[in-house]
Design a protein around this motif. Structure first.
Motif, PDB file in Angstrom:
ATOM      1  N   MET A   4       0.854  -1.196   0.000  1.00 30.08           N
ATOM      2  CA  MET A   4       0.000   0.000   0.000  1.00 30.08           C
ATOM      3  C   MET A   4       0.893   1.250   0.000  1.00 30.08           C
ATOM      4  N   MET A   5       1.939   1.202   0.814  1.00 34.03           N
ATOM      5  CA  MET A   5       2.867   2.336   0.876  1.00 34.03           C
ATOM      6  C   MET A   5       3.502   2.579  -0.496  1.00 34.03           C
ATOM      7  N   GLN A   6       3.965   1.500  -1.147  1.00 34.16           N
ATOM      8  CA  GLN A   6       4.661   1.679  -2.429  1.00 34.16           C
ATOM      9  C   GLN A   6       3.738   2.234  -3.501  1.00 34.16           C
ATOM     10  N   VAL A   7       2.500   1.716  -3.543  1.00 33.84           N
ATOM     11  CA  VAL A   7       1.546   2.187  -4.557  1.00 33.84           C
ATOM     12  C   VAL A   7       1.237   3.669  -4.329  1.00 33.84           C
ATOM     13  N   LEU A   8       0.943   4.028  -3.086  1.00 31.48           N
ATOM     14  CA  LEU A   8       0.600   5.426  -2.788  1.00 31.48           C
ATOM     15  C   LEU A   8       1.790   6.357  -3.044  1.00 31.48           C
ATOM     16  N   ALA A   9       2.988   5.896  -2.701  1.00 26.11           N
ATOM     17  CA  ALA A   9       4.175   6.737  -2.916  1.00 26.11           C
ATOM     18  C   ALA A   9       4.311   7.067  -4.400  1.00 26.11           C
ATOM     19  N   GLU A  10       4.074   6.062  -5.260  1.00 28.37           N
ATOM     20  CA  GLU A  10       4.127   6.305  -6.705  1.00 28.37           C
ATOM     21  C   GLU A  10       3.031   7.275  -7.128  1.00 28.37           C
ATOM     22  N   GLU A  11       1.840   7.056  -6.580  1.00 27.58           N
ATOM     23  CA  GLU A  11       0.694   7.863  -7.016  1.00 27.58           C
ATOM     24  C   GLU A  11       0.815   9.333  -6.620  1.00 27.58           C
ATOM     25  N   TYR A  12       1.545   9.596  -5.524  1.00 26.06           N
ATOM     26  CA  TYR A  12       1.646  10.986  -5.043  1.00 26.06           C
ATOM     27  C   TYR A  12       3.053  11.553  -5.187  1.00 26.06           C
ATOM     28  N   LYS A  13       3.894  10.906  -6.004  1.00 31.55           N
ATOM     29  CA  LYS A  13       5.309  11.341  -6.018  1.00 31.55           C
ATOM     30  C   LYS A  13       5.486  12.760  -6.571  1.00 31.55           C
ATOM     31  N   ASN A  14       4.530  13.223  -7.354  1.00 29.25           N
ATOM     32  CA  ASN A  14       4.661  14.600  -7.855  1.00 29.25           C
ATOM     33  C   ASN A  14       3.756  15.572  -7.100  1.00 29.25           C
ATOM     34  N   ARG A  15       3.295  15.128  -5.940  1.00 31.11           N
ATOM     35  CA  ARG A  15       2.422  15.996  -5.145  1.00 31.11           C
ATOM     36  C   ARG A  15       3.116  16.314  -3.813  1.00 31.11           C
ATOM     37  N   ASN A  16       2.408  17.067  -2.974  1.00 32.17           N
ATOM     38  CA  ASN A  16       2.971  17.485  -1.690  1.00 32.17           C
ATOM     39  C   ASN A  16       2.705  16.440  -0.595  1.00 32.17           C
ATOM     40  N   LEU A  17       2.880  15.173  -0.939  1.00 36.46           N
ATOM     41  CA  LEU A  17       2.645  14.107   0.055  1.00 36.46           C
ATOM     42  C   LEU A  17       3.694  13.019  -0.113  1.00 36.46           C
ATOM     43  N   ARG A  18       4.398  12.734   0.983  1.00 37.71           N
ATOM     44  CA  ARG A  18       5.347  11.627   0.950  1.00 37.71           C
ATOM     45  C   ARG A  18       4.774  10.454   1.738  1.00 37.71           C
ATOM     46  N   VAL A  19       5.142   9.244   1.327  1.00 40.49           N
ATOM     47  CA  VAL A  19       4.541   8.042   1.909  1.00 40.49           C
ATOM     48  C   VAL A  19       5.654   7.040   2.197  1.00 40.49           C
ATOM     49  N   ASN A  20       5.774   6.639   3.440  1.00 44.60           N
ATOM     50  CA  ASN A  20       6.864   5.727   3.823  1.00 44.60           C
ATOM     51  C   ASN A  20       6.387   4.728   4.870  1.00 44.60           C
ATOM     52  N   CYS A  21       7.223   3.725   5.121  1.00 43.20           N
ATOM     53  CA  CYS A  21       6.949   2.729   6.171  1.00 43.20           C
ATOM     54  C   CYS A  21       8.047   2.793   7.220  1.00 43.20           C
ATOM     55  N   ILE A  22       7.672   2.441   8.442  1.00 44.68           N
ATOM     56  CA  ILE A  22       8.688   2.184   9.473  1.00 44.68           C
ATOM     57  C   ILE A  22       8.529   0.739   9.945  1.00 44.68           C
ATOM     58  N   ASN A  23       9.618   0.013   9.968  1.00 38.27           N
ATOM     59  CA  ASN A  23       9.644  -1.268  10.670  1.00 38.27           C
ATOM     60  C   ASN A  23      10.280  -0.995  12.029  1.00 38.27           C
ATOM     61  N   PRO A  24       9.468  -1.045  13.111  1.00 31.46           N
ATOM     62  CA  PRO A  24      10.022  -0.687  14.423  1.00 31.46           C
ATOM     63  C   PRO A  24      11.153  -1.620  14.863  1.00 31.46           C
ATOM     64  N   GLY A  25      11.098  -2.895  14.462  1.00 36.54           N
ATOM     65  CA  GLY A  25      12.021  -3.889  15.018  1.00 36.54           C
ATOM     66  C   GLY A  25      11.570  -4.232  16.430  1.00 36.54           C
ATOM     67  N   GLY A  26      12.015  -5.349  16.965  1.00 33.49           N
ATOM     68  CA  GLY A  26      11.575  -5.807  18.295  1.00 33.49           C
ATOM     69  C   GLY A  26      11.600  -4.668  19.315  1.00 33.49           C
ATOM     70  N   THR A  27      10.449  -4.352  19.882  1.00 35.05           N
ATOM     71  CA  THR A  27      10.320  -3.209  20.805  1.00 35.05           C
ATOM     72  C   THR A  27       9.474  -3.629  22.005  1.00 35.05           C
ATOM     73  N   ARG A  28       9.842  -3.130  23.172  1.00 37.44           N
ATOM     74  CA  ARG A  28       9.228  -3.560  24.433  1.00 37.44           C
ATOM     75  C   ARG A  28       7.788  -3.052  24.583  1.00 37.44           C
ATOM     76  N   THR A  29       6.825  -3.843  24.119  1.00 36.66           N
ATOM     77  CA  THR A  29       5.401  -3.476  24.214  1.00 36.66           C
ATOM     78  C   THR A  29       4.587  -4.726  24.545  1.00 36.66           C
ATOM     79  N   LYS A  30       3.295  -4.462  24.730  1.00 33.76           N
ATOM     80  CA  LYS A  30       2.344  -5.541  25.019  1.00 33.76           C
ATOM     81  C   LYS A  30       2.278  -6.536  23.849  1.00 33.76           C
ATOM     82  N   MET A  31       2.260  -6.016  22.632  1.00 36.60           N
ATOM     83  CA  MET A  31       2.185  -6.917  21.476  1.00 36.60           C
ATOM     84  C   MET A  31       3.415  -7.813  21.398  1.00 36.60           C
ATOM     85  N   ARG A  32       4.562  -7.221  21.602  1.00 43.85           N
ATOM     86  CA  ARG A  32       5.811  -7.977  21.531  1.00 43.85           C
ATOM     87  C   ARG A  32       5.824  -9.078  22.603  1.00 43.85           C
TER      88      ARG A  32
END
Ligand code: NDP
Length: 253
Positions: A175-203
């Motif tokens: 979804m990020m890659q498609v949107l990034a392409e679709e808005y690459k010439n507009r005022n919107l950037r689209v990226n992902c973060i992979n947090p990596g193992g982080t101390r939370t309830k989900m982890r």
């Protein structure tokens, strides 16, 4: 990531954070507020969100807004309703952090119940799509909008037992890659973060045997979350960033 943001990095920015009641999302909301943003706290648990709201108000910075939306029950209509109500209160969104997520069950795909599959897809993929579609007009009102999705190591390379969650994170990257392409010439950037193992309830629910003390805390992974919402990342789009570059996926050693 060694990133030294200025203390006013996010002054006058309006940033919405999903899953702001706990874990990484709570920390991101607090961090964005500390750096000057007005944050919109989105979640399903009013009491928990209220506590985050109180903490932010105590900082004496821009007053947050709290909004309840259960992503498991989100529809295109409820997301559009949410966005149009929000548009009465804020003129634009300078950032959206799609952080809320559901782990589901760690079992081989052959044993995964179709109900759990659907729950995970509903929260991690469908709701994110509905909400993104609804919020795009507000994001495009910003002169430099930043849309950030939350991925995972298992959203890049599949792993035994990570079933619906892994598939949903591959979808997030897509979804990020498609949107990034679709808005690459507009005022919107689209990226992902992979947090990596982080101390939370989900982890903790994914790795109950793990020594959580060996994991980074949400506060420690905030540099990339700040970088992507501030001006320093203005030209970055279509990229999947690691909050902990070099960290090996899997249990902490
Ligand atoms: P937590 O379980 O600690 O927090 C998840 C947040 O999402 C909570 O605020 C939770 O609300 C919210 N949420 C869950 N379901 C819904 C829903 N149906 N509607 C609205 N909000 C919902 O998780 P983390 O902080 O660990 O994870 C944050 C993101 O990071 C997720 O996308 C996760 O997949 C990703 N991630 C985390 C990693 C880690 O090691 N922690 C590693 C890789 C990726 P509530 O407080 O009500 O439960």
């Amino acid at each position: 990531m060694h990133y030294q943001p200025k203390s006013d990095l996010l002054n006058h920015r309006i940033i919405l954070v999903t899953g702001a009641s706990d874990g990484i999302g709570r920390e991101a909301a607090l961090t964005y507020a500390r750096y000057g943003a007005q944050v919109i706290l989105l979640g399903r648990n009013a009491e928990k969100l209220q506590r985050v709201d109180d903490e932010i108000r105590a900082l004496g910075k821009a007053t947050p807004l709290v909004r309840i939306l259960d992503l498991a029950a989100a529809t295109p209509e409820s997301c559009h309703q949410f966005a149009s109500e929000l548009a009465q209160q804020v003129p634009r969104l300078d950032g959206v952090l799609h952080n809320a997520g559901l782990l589901g069950e760690i079992v081989p795909l052959a044993d995964l119940s179709p109900e759990v599959w659907q729950q995970v897809m509903r929260v991690n993929v469908d709701a994110i799509f509905f909400l993104t579609q609804a919020l795009l007009p507000l994001l495009l009102n910003s002169d430099a909008g930043s849309l950030v999705f939350t991925s995972s190591s298992v959203g890049r390379v599949g792993r035994f037992g990570w079933g619906a969650y892994a598939v949903s994170k591959f979808a997030t990257e897509g979804m990020m890659q498609v949107l990034a392409e679709e808005y690459k010439n507009r005022n919107l950037r689209v990226n992902c973060i992979n947090p990596g193992g982080t101390r939370t309830k989900m982890r903790a629910s994914a790795f109950p045997e793990e020594d959580a003390g060996k994991l980074k805390t949400p506060a420690e992974i905030m540099p990339i979350y700040l970088y992507l919402m501030g001006d320093d990342s203005r030209r970055k789009t279509g990229i999947s960033f690691d909050a902990q570059p070099g960290r090996k996926p899997g249990p902490a050693e």
